[in-house]
Design a protein around this motif. Structure first.
Motif, PDB file in Angstrom:
ATOM      1  N   GLY A   1       0.871  -1.192   0.043  1.00 20.48           N
ATOM      2  CA  GLY A   1      -0.106   0.213  -0.026  1.00 20.48           C
ATOM      3  C   GLY A   1       0.845   1.195  -0.080  1.00 20.48           C
ATOM      4  O   GLY A   1       1.699   1.255   0.399  1.00 20.48           O
ATOM      5  N   GLY A   2       0.526   2.207  -0.715  1.00 19.41           N
ATOM      6  CA  GLY A   2       1.205   3.571  -0.779  1.00 19.41           C
ATOM      7  C   GLY A   2       0.210   4.673  -1.199  1.00 19.41           C
ATOM      8  O   GLY A   2      -0.482   4.523  -1.970  1.00 19.41           O
ATOM      9  N   ILE A   3       0.582   5.959  -0.509  1.00 17.45           N
ATOM     10  CA  ILE A   3      -0.279   7.103  -1.098  1.00 17.45           C
ATOM     11  C   ILE A   3       0.581   8.066  -2.156  1.00 17.45           C
ATOM     12  O   ILE A   3       1.673   8.173  -1.948  1.00 17.45           O
ATOM     13  CB  ILE A   3      -0.427   7.899  -0.046  1.00 17.45           C
ATOM     14  N   VAL A   4       0.007   7.938  -3.453  1.00 18.14           N
ATOM     15  CA  VAL A   4       0.409   8.902  -4.369  1.00 18.14           C
ATOM     16  C   VAL A   4       0.259  10.659  -3.966  1.00 18.14           C
ATOM     17  O   VAL A   4      -0.885  10.736  -3.799  1.00 18.14           O
ATOM     18  CB  VAL A   4      -0.008   8.488  -5.678  1.00 18.14           C
ATOM     19  N   PRO A   5       1.257  11.206  -3.710  1.00 20.21           N
ATOM     20  CA  PRO A   5       1.069  12.517  -3.300  1.00 20.21           C
ATOM     21  C   PRO A   5       0.174  13.404  -4.320  1.00 20.21           C
ATOM     22  O   PRO A   5       0.055  12.950  -5.451  1.00 20.21           O
ATOM     23  CB  PRO A   5       2.368  13.242  -2.851  1.00 20.21           C
ATOM     24  N   PRO A   6      -0.484  14.437  -3.882  1.00 15.94           N
ATOM     25  CA  PRO A   6      -1.213  15.419  -4.867  1.00 15.94           C
ATOM     26  C   PRO A   6      -0.233  15.798  -6.135  1.00 15.94           C
ATOM     27  O   PRO A   6       0.870  16.258  -5.848  1.00 15.94           O
ATOM     28  CB  PRO A   6      -1.813  16.536  -4.186  1.00 15.94           C
ATOM     29  N   GLY A   7      -0.714  15.767  -7.202  1.00 15.85           N
ATOM     30  CA  GLY A   7      -0.155  16.284  -8.482  1.00 15.85           C
ATOM     31  C   GLY A   7       0.005  17.497  -8.755  1.00 15.85           C
ATOM     32  O   GLY A   7      -0.905  18.331  -8.132  1.00 15.85           O
ATOM     33  N   GLU A   8       1.090  17.871  -9.483  1.00 15.52           N
ATOM     34  CA  GLU A   8       1.169  19.410  -9.708  1.00 15.52           C
ATOM     35  C   GLU A   8      -0.091  19.969 -10.546  1.00 15.52           C
ATOM     36  O   GLU A   8      -0.554  21.292 -10.452  1.00 15.52           O
ATOM     37  CB  GLU A   8       2.281  19.731 -10.519  1.00 15.52           C
ATOM     38  N   ASP A   9      -0.869  19.032 -11.135  1.00 11.98           N
ATOM     39  CA  ASP A   9      -2.012  19.392 -11.986  1.00 11.98           C
ATOM     40  C   ASP A   9      -3.260  19.467 -11.297  1.00 11.98           C
ATOM     41  O   ASP A   9      -4.376  19.583 -11.891  1.00 11.98           O
ATOM     42  CB  ASP A   9      -2.155  18.297 -13.083  1.00 11.98           C
ATOM     43  N   GLY A  10      -3.057  19.372  -9.939  1.00 10.41           N
ATOM     44  CA  GLY A  10      -4.383  19.521  -9.111  1.00 10.41           C
ATOM     45  C   GLY A  10      -4.884  18.101  -8.783  1.00 10.41           C
ATOM     46  O   GLY A  10      -5.899  18.064  -7.974  1.00 10.41           O
ATOM     47  N   ALA A  11      -4.512  17.130  -9.245  1.00 12.04           N
ATOM     48  CA  ALA A  11      -4.808  15.797  -9.096  1.00 12.04           C
ATOM     49  C   ALA A  11      -4.677  15.425  -7.571  1.00 12.04           C
ATOM     50  O   ALA A  11      -3.712  15.525  -6.910  1.00 12.04           O
ATOM     51  CB  ALA A  11      -4.061  14.564  -9.860  1.00 12.04           C
ATOM     52  N   PRO A  12      -5.714  14.877  -6.930  1.00 17.80           N
ATOM     53  CA  PRO A  12      -5.926  14.313  -5.380  1.00 17.80           C
ATOM     54  C   PRO A  12      -5.133  13.507  -5.226  1.00 17.80           C
ATOM     55  O   PRO A  12      -4.571  12.639  -5.974  1.00 17.80           O
ATOM     56  CB  PRO A  12      -7.257  14.314  -5.027  1.00 17.80           C
ATOM     57  N   ALA A  13      -4.449  13.441  -3.870  1.00 19.47           N
ATOM     58  CA  ALA A  13      -3.658  12.168  -3.495  1.00 19.47           C
ATOM     59  C   ALA A  13      -4.438  11.039  -3.741  1.00 19.47           C
ATOM     60  O   ALA A  13      -5.701  10.999  -3.658  1.00 19.47           O
ATOM     61  CB  ALA A  13      -3.485  12.384  -1.951  1.00 19.47           C
TER      62      ALA A  13
END
Length: 389
Positions: A147-159
């Motif tokens: 399991g892992g959390i992808v941080p919010p993207g620079e394009d505004g995509a949520p975590a």
């Protein structure tokens, strides 16, 4: 085919029972135990048919898990968590399934879902690093689900909380498992140093919560439309119910022959208080199992009919899951307390089941307040947003 698997598993139970102390002493399952379980077809119960699986009703899988854990708690725990991973892989994009099963349909995966590592999105996928703990049965697996959390993207995509699938060439296993309960599960640490995971070898928990996953295109069976939070949580509680069942059988067998020296040689079986405690323990175990079995029957009826799963049912599934764990622990405690001082001896089944059940109880999915609060919110008409419902 499914009844044959159940029968084969039950034929194996005396061997698993005899090996229980050895499993605990070596702190992991013996290779011959894993091989024997694989030969019964157990690990293929929830596996997609196109990769040699049975796509069985989850109740068949859970019944086998309960029986295995009733013979050896650690073996039941590993069998359950390893076995349910074949169901989850069926939700991944097709290429991920091909990577694992194309050349060997008997491949096994371990897991560690707590998002303790570092995930970084890159072109074509993710870079994964870190340490993940409690990966039960990892020494008998050649892939791992992390399991892992992808941080919010620079394009505004949520975590995004995702599961990442890695081969054993991308990680190391560190032997750190030395515990008072579930000692034989070999739940060691997984260490990853900057591994690249292609995007198709990851799966969002948002998709599993919506029951809309890429793998359903190739695996359209109703089995793969059940919420992750329902089937995975039951794969944790069922072994604990199995351990309580094993403790019950051991206690009844012991008490039938036990003589209570402190009470002028009275047979323990004649003690009315012992009789009441056994009745209460049996009722708790039956209540825990029957609720899980009924809920899974309802879930399967809905997905088979193609109807939307009602949120009250999904919330009830989690309510009864944490309550099932509580009832099993309550039964084990009552039986242990009624077993007398000789039950403390190393090697006796009752104390091993007692320790194993309490070790399983501390798994995060067994947090009762969280699940019960979600159920209460639903009953009061409040919204509930949780990936584990």
């Amino acid at each position: 085919m499914e009844p044959a698997v159940v029968s084969a598993v039950r034929e194996l139970l005396p061997v698993l029972r005899d090996r229980a102390q050895d499993v605990e002493d070596r702190r992991q399952l013996a290779p011959e135990t894993v091989k024997s379980l694989a030969e019964t077809g157990f690990f293929r119960l929830l596996q997609p048919a196109r990769f040699g699986g049975f796509e069985a009703d989850p109740r068949t899988f859970l019944t086998c898990v309960r029986d295995i854990a009733g013979a050896c708690g650690s073996t039941g725990w590993v069998a359950s968590v390893i076995g349910v991973h074949n169901w989850q892989l069926g939700l991944f994009p097709d290429q991920a399934q091909q990577d694992v099963w194309a050349d060997d349909q008997g491949i096994r995966m371990s897991s560690s879902y707590a998002p303790t590592g570092k995930i970084r999105a890159v072109d074509g996928g993710y870079r994964v690093s870190g340490r993940w703990s409690f990966s039960s049965g990892c020494d008998h697996a050649t892939w791992v689900l992390l399991g892992g959390i992808v941080p919010p993207g620079e394009d505004g995509a949520p975590a995004d909380f995702r599961t990442f699938l890695l081969p054993n060439t991308d990680y190391l296993i560190e032997d750190v498992w030395n515990t008072v309960g579930l000692r034989g599960t070999g739940s060691n640490d997984i260490v990853v140093k900057d591994a690249f995971v292609p995007a198709y070898r990851s799966l969002s928990f948002n998709d599993t919560a919506r029951c809309l996953c890429p793998g359903q295109e190739q695996n359209p069976a109703p089995l793969y439309k059940i919420p992750y939070g329902s089937i995975f949580s039951y794969a944790i509680t069922t072994p604990i119910i199995g351990m309580a069942t094993g403790a019950y059988e051991a206690h009844v067998s012991y008490t039938r022959e036990r003589v209570r020296a402190a009470y002028a040689g009275v047979r323990a079986a004649e003690d009315p208080y012992s009789q009441v405690r056994v009745a209460n323990a049996a009722s708790d175990i039956d209540s825990a199992w029957l609720a899980l079995e009924n809920n899974m029957r309802e879930l399967m009826a809905h997905v088979t009919a193609g109807t939307k799963l009602p949120m009250p049912l999904r919330l009830r599934v989690r309510r009864d899951q944490v309550r099932g764990t509580e009832l099993a622990i309550q039964a084990v405690d009552r039986l242990f307390e009624n077993s007398g001082g000789r039950a403390l001896a190393v090697g006796t089944p009752i104390q091993r089941f007692w320790r194993d059940a309490h070790a399983g109880r501390v798994h995060a999915i067994n947090d009762p307040e969280r699940a019960l609060s979600m159920y209460g919110r639903g009953e009061f008409g409040l919204s509930t947003a949780d990936a584990m419902v």
